[in-house]
Scaffold this active site. Sequence first.
Site, short mmCIF file in Angstrom:
data_model
loop_
_atom_site.label_atom_id
_atom_site.label_comp_id
_atom_site.label_asym_id
_atom_site.label_seq_id
_atom_site.Cartn_x
_atom_site.Cartn_y
_atom_site.Cartn_z
N ASP A 171 88.68 40.14 62.80
CA ASP A 171 88.76 41.24 63.78
C ASP A 171 87.56 42.17 63.60
O ASP A 171 87.00 42.68 64.58
CB ASP A 171 90.03 42.09 63.56
N GLY A 199 96.37 48.85 61.59
CA GLY A 199 95.59 47.73 61.07
C GLY A 199 94.27 47.52 61.80
O GLY A 199 93.24 47.24 61.17
N LYS A 254 99.69 40.77 59.24
CA LYS A 254 98.36 40.68 58.62
C LYS A 254 98.35 41.16 57.16
O LYS A 254 97.62 40.62 56.34
CB LYS A 254 97.34 41.48 59.45
N GLY A 267 89.22 45.15 75.36
CA GLY A 267 89.23 44.36 74.14
C GLY A 267 89.05 42.85 74.31
O GLY A 267 89.24 42.10 73.34
N GLY A 303 93.76 56.28 66.46
CA GLY A 303 94.73 55.36 65.86
C GLY A 303 94.35 55.09 64.42
O GLY A 303 93.17 55.22 64.05
N ALA A 304 95.35 54.75 63.61
CA ALA A 304 95.10 54.56 62.17
C ALA A 304 95.85 53.35 61.63
O ALA A 304 96.18 53.30 60.45
CB ALA A 304 95.49 55.84 61.42
N SER A 347 95.57 32.70 71.84
CA SER A 347 94.81 31.93 70.85
C SER A 347 95.00 30.42 70.98
O SER A 347 94.01 29.68 70.90
CB SER A 347 95.18 32.39 69.44
N TYR A 369 93.37 44.43 76.11
CA TYR A 369 92.50 43.66 77.01
C TYR A 369 93.22 43.16 78.27
O TYR A 369 92.58 42.69 79.20
CB TYR A 369 91.88 42.46 76.28
P1 NDP Z 1 99.58 49.40 64.32
O1 NDP Z 1 101.02 49.42 64.66
O2 NDP Z 1 99.14 48.96 62.96
O3 NDP Z 1 98.97 50.88 64.56
C1 NDP Z 1 99.15 51.59 65.71
C2 NDP Z 1 98.48 52.98 65.59
O4 NDP Z 1 98.53 53.57 66.88
C3 NDP Z 1 99.18 53.93 64.65
O5 NDP Z 1 98.20 54.71 64.01
C4 NDP Z 1 100.06 54.79 65.56
O6 NDP Z 1 100.19 56.13 65.15
C5 NDP Z 1 99.25 54.81 66.84
N1 NDP Z 1 100.06 54.87 68.05
C6 NDP Z 1 100.94 53.93 68.50
N2 NDP Z 1 101.45 54.33 69.69
C7 NDP Z 1 100.87 55.51 69.99
C8 NDP Z 1 101.00 56.42 71.09
N3 NDP Z 1 101.80 56.16 72.12
N4 NDP Z 1 100.25 57.53 71.09
C9 NDP Z 1 99.42 57.80 70.06
N5 NDP Z 1 99.26 57.00 68.98
C10 NDP Z 1 99.98 55.86 68.95
O7 NDP Z 1 98.90 48.51 65.44
P2 NDP Z 1 97.57 47.61 65.33
O8 NDP Z 1 96.45 48.46 64.84
O9 NDP Z 1 97.85 46.35 64.61
O10 NDP Z 1 97.33 47.20 66.88
C11 NDP Z 1 97.01 48.19 67.83
C12 NDP Z 1 96.59 47.54 69.15
O11 NDP Z 1 95.43 46.74 68.99
C13 NDP Z 1 97.65 46.61 69.76
O12 NDP Z 1 97.78 46.96 71.13
C14 NDP Z 1 97.04 45.21 69.60
O13 NDP Z 1 97.47 44.35 70.62
C15 NDP Z 1 95.56 45.54 69.73
N6 NDP Z 1 94.66 44.53 69.13
C16 NDP Z 1 93.65 43.97 69.88
C17 NDP Z 1 92.77 43.04 69.34
C18 NDP Z 1 91.72 42.41 70.17
O14 NDP Z 1 91.13 41.41 69.72
N7 NDP Z 1 91.40 42.90 71.34
C19 NDP Z 1 92.86 42.63 67.91
C20 NDP Z 1 93.92 43.31 67.19
C21 NDP Z 1 94.78 44.22 67.79
P3 NDP Z 1 101.23 56.61 63.98
O15 NDP Z 1 100.51 56.38 62.69
O16 NDP Z 1 101.45 58.05 64.28
O17 NDP Z 1 102.46 55.77 64.14
#
Ligand code: NDP
Length: 262
Positions: A99, A123, A63, A228, A120-121, A15, A208
Amino acid sequence: MLFAIYGNPVSHSKSPHLHNFTFLKLGFLDYCYTRIKLENGNELVDNFKKLKLLGANVTVPFKEDAFRQCDEIVGLAKEIKAVNTIVYKNNKTIGYNTDSIGFLKSIEDFDDVKKVLIIGAGGTAKAIAIALKHNNIQTTILNRSKEKLAYFKEAGIKSDDWNDFKAEDYDLVVNTTSAGLSDDSLPAPIEIINNIFSHTKYAYDVIYNKPTPFLTKANELGLTCKNGKDMLIFQAAFAFMLFSDYPEFNRISNLMKYAMEL
Ligand code: NDP
């Protein structure tokens, strides 16, 4: 005029480069954007005010803290309950979520997206699911565990864990987990992923900076794929408009795309 990105870790963030390059090219010569690694999310808005920032972005894991601490929340951020952009205006911190609109803009390349599966679930899944819901796009969440599904059920979004899931036909599947970021894992067991890919046209990974096993597999099976990078650029470009009031989104995002390749 000072801007920053808050996160932990934050040293990898692109950023500052995207914003500083674009400030310079568009003539905002007294604007400067830096990184702030925060240890305690409770101090985010106090820190923002102490440093007299004009605006900031917020990344993992702050966030939700930003959402709780801003004086006012605008737009989809209210429903997502997470803020990735803060602007200081009229003596108030105003929180937005770019986002969500960044993602929507990034799928304009795909034709006729009516039904989406999000893996995934966390943020990011919330930001994308709420954006899709507001565009009347039918959305399902698939997550490895049940705990985080309550938010989606409350928002009226279909959601399953791996045990309950039955694949339907989708236009687009989006990986929002960090599976594949620092390992070579898929975001769900291979049988589920194969089943999903045989029912889907487009595959998208919010990661990404590397080709993930998820997108590599989708590519091998002939799906149209996207990472991404555009989401990152578009969320930054929308934030830039809020920071600067510069109205030309395409000019900002083209400059940021160029900066990304430098
Ligand atoms: P969170 O930690 O809030 O959520 C992660 C989710 O992924 C959870 O639901 C978790 O499951 C699941 N998860 C994590 N690891 C695994 C795995 N190995 N196998 C299966 N499920 C998994 O993360 P965010 O949502 O904040 O971010 C996720 C990704 O998005 C990051 O890599 C971040 O860099 C990317 N991102 C990219 C953006 C862009 O502009 N391109 C913008 C924002 C984020 P559980 O609930 O079971 O723990």
